[in-house]
Design an enzyme around this catalytic site. Structure first.
Site, PDB file in Angstrom:
ATOM      1  N   CYS A   1     -25.189 -13.378  -3.106  1.00  0.00           N
ATOM      2  CA  CYS A   1     -25.138 -12.581  -1.876  1.00  0.00           C
ATOM      3  C   CYS A   1     -24.867 -11.118  -2.202  1.00  0.00           C
ATOM      4  O   CYS A   1     -23.998 -10.787  -3.015  1.00  0.00           O
ATOM      5  CB  CYS A   1     -24.051 -13.113  -0.949  1.00  0.00           C
ATOM      6  SG  CYS A   1     -23.878 -12.178   0.589  1.00  0.00           S
TER       7      CYS A   1
ATOM      8  N   CYS B   1     -14.115   1.761   8.816  1.00  0.00           N
ATOM      9  CA  CYS B   1     -15.428   1.119   8.890  1.00  0.00           C
ATOM     10  C   CYS B   1     -15.283  -0.341   8.472  1.00  0.00           C
ATOM     11  O   CYS B   1     -14.612  -0.640   7.482  1.00  0.00           O
ATOM     12  CB  CYS B   1     -16.425   1.828   7.976  1.00  0.00           C
ATOM     13  SG  CYS B   1     -18.082   1.100   7.973  1.00  0.00           S
TER      14      CYS B   1
ATOM     15  N   ASP C   1       0.823  -1.200   0.000  1.00  0.00           N
ATOM     16  CA  ASP C   1       0.000   0.000   0.000  1.00  0.00           C
ATOM     17  C   ASP C   1       0.867   1.263   0.000  1.00  0.00           C
ATOM     18  O   ASP C   1       0.514   2.262   0.610  1.00  0.00           O
ATOM     19  CB  ASP C   1      -0.919  -0.017   1.231  1.00  0.00           C
ATOM     20  CG  ASP C   1      -2.074   0.969   1.127  1.00  0.00           C
ATOM     21  OD1 ASP C   1      -2.412   1.367  -0.005  1.00  0.00           O
ATOM     22  OD2 ASP C   1      -2.627   1.358   2.169  1.00  0.00           O
TER      23      ASP C   1
END
Length: 364
Positions: free
Chosen positions: A205, A255, A148
């Site tokens: 889903c 989150c 990252d």
């Protein structure tokens, strides 16, 4: 000297074994042709879904072309490291615990991945050790390790290597570990044998799409970061849009909702390294408690943590939103109102504005 073809197969097997010794749960190898990902990247940037993350656009299509980032690159060694803190029980228990925290209006919810040490430092160090282990085995070769931290599309690389598939929420999913893991890569100039990609297993889903608090997931694989709570609490530097504040609830850094909603996370694996153990009680802290941290205390307690990057000002901004949202069930709570008033004259206009909004939610 680069090993011969038969030796490359043995080297690949050894790299995977060395990776596991260093704490990686899985290590795989991919070629670096990401041409299939360029169209999606271009469309995402053109729609402005990256928001203020200008770094996502600054390198153009180089993100999908690792060989342009590091000339000579022909393979990516991609590694997975699980991060679920050891105090979380695997299976459904950890998700139930997190859901209970979100349902408590006074609780300060920090994304699970951010409660321990900064993963950038942990993975970079372990990847560097793995790269050096290869060098000791074969001598000098071309490589670059990162997590990252470079303009490259890491998730498509990881999917191509077979570490998992891209879920509808855009995160990588593994049948063995859900999505609670970090990934890191070593770009190399060694023509190692590649692993096969895995097929997707989301089926019909749509939990992650349906249960996203801000409806940031526009459809399978389509994320508008500007509405994502992780973006709003971490990447956004200014004022959080008024219409989104009530939807953030008590989430103050990141989150996990799309992960909590995903059935595959019943297979989430606990970390094998102590680096990801919870620090400073961040899995149990209250909004009022954390709002009281002065800048010196914030800097001291978040040393070595990914939370440090947002700084004390945005920390208070996020907490003020959480305290304002607590009014949904604890309107006018004296402790909350008193806490907010301690920051009403804060030197930062950003903090003052969010505190005024929060006090307004409490009718104060």
């Amino acid at each position: 000297m680069i090993p011969t073809s038969p030796d490359l197969h043995e080297l690949a097997r050894a790299i995977k074994a060395w990776g596991r010794e260093l704490g990686f749960a899985d290590v795989r190898i991919a070629d670096v042709d990401l041409a299939h990902a360029e169209e999606g990247l271009q469309a995402w940037l053109a729609a402005g879904h990256h928001g203020e993350m200008d770094y996502m656009a600054s390198h153009g299509m180089k993100r999908a072309r690792p060989a342009e980032l590091v000339p000579g690159t022909v393979r990516a060694i991609v590694a997975r490291m699980d991060y679920l803190p050891k105090n979380n029980e695997p299976g459904s228990a950890w998700r139930a615990r997190e859901a209970a925290r979100q349902a408590d209006p006074g609780a300060a919810v920090v994304s699970v991945y951010a409660r321990g040490r900064d993963y950038h430092k942990v993975l970079r160090n372990r990847l560097a050790q793995l790269a050096e282990r290869v060098k000791r085995e074969i001598g000098e070769y071309g490589y670059r390790a990162f997590t990252d931290s470079a303009p490259v599309m890491e998730l498509p690389l990881a999917a191509k290597a077979g570490l998992g598939w891209r879920g509808k929420h855009t995160l990588l999913l593994s049948r063995e570990a859900g999505s609670t893991f970090f990934i890191g890569e070593i770009l190399v100039d060694l023509p190692l044998p590649i692993d096969e990609a895995t097929s997707g297993h989301c089926g019909q889903c749509s939990n992650c799409i349906d249960l996203c608090p801000t409806q940031a997931i526009l459809g399978p694989g389509r994320l508008d970061a500007r509405r994502c709570i992780s973006y709003l609490t971490i990447e956004l530097k200014g004022s959080i849009p008024l219409e989104l504040r009530p939807l953030i609830g008590n989430r103050i850094y990141g989150c996990d909702d799309c992960q909590l909603a995903c059935p595959w996370n019943k297979f989430a694996q606990r970390a094998v390294l102590p680096d990801f153990d919870e620090r400073n009680g961040l899995g149990d802290a209250s909004l009022v408690e954390l709002f009281a941290w002065e800048e010196e205390e914030f800097n001291r307690r978040t040393e070595g943590s990914p939370i440090r990057r947002i700084g004390h000002e945005r920390w208070l901004r996020n907490l003020a939103v959480g305290l304002g949202n607590a009014a949904s069930s604890r309107a006018g709570d004296p402790a909350i109102v008193a806490a907010l008033r301690t920051r009403a004259e804060h030197p930062s206009a950003l903090v003052r504005e969010h505190v005024r909004w929060a006090l307004g939610q409490h009718g104060a």
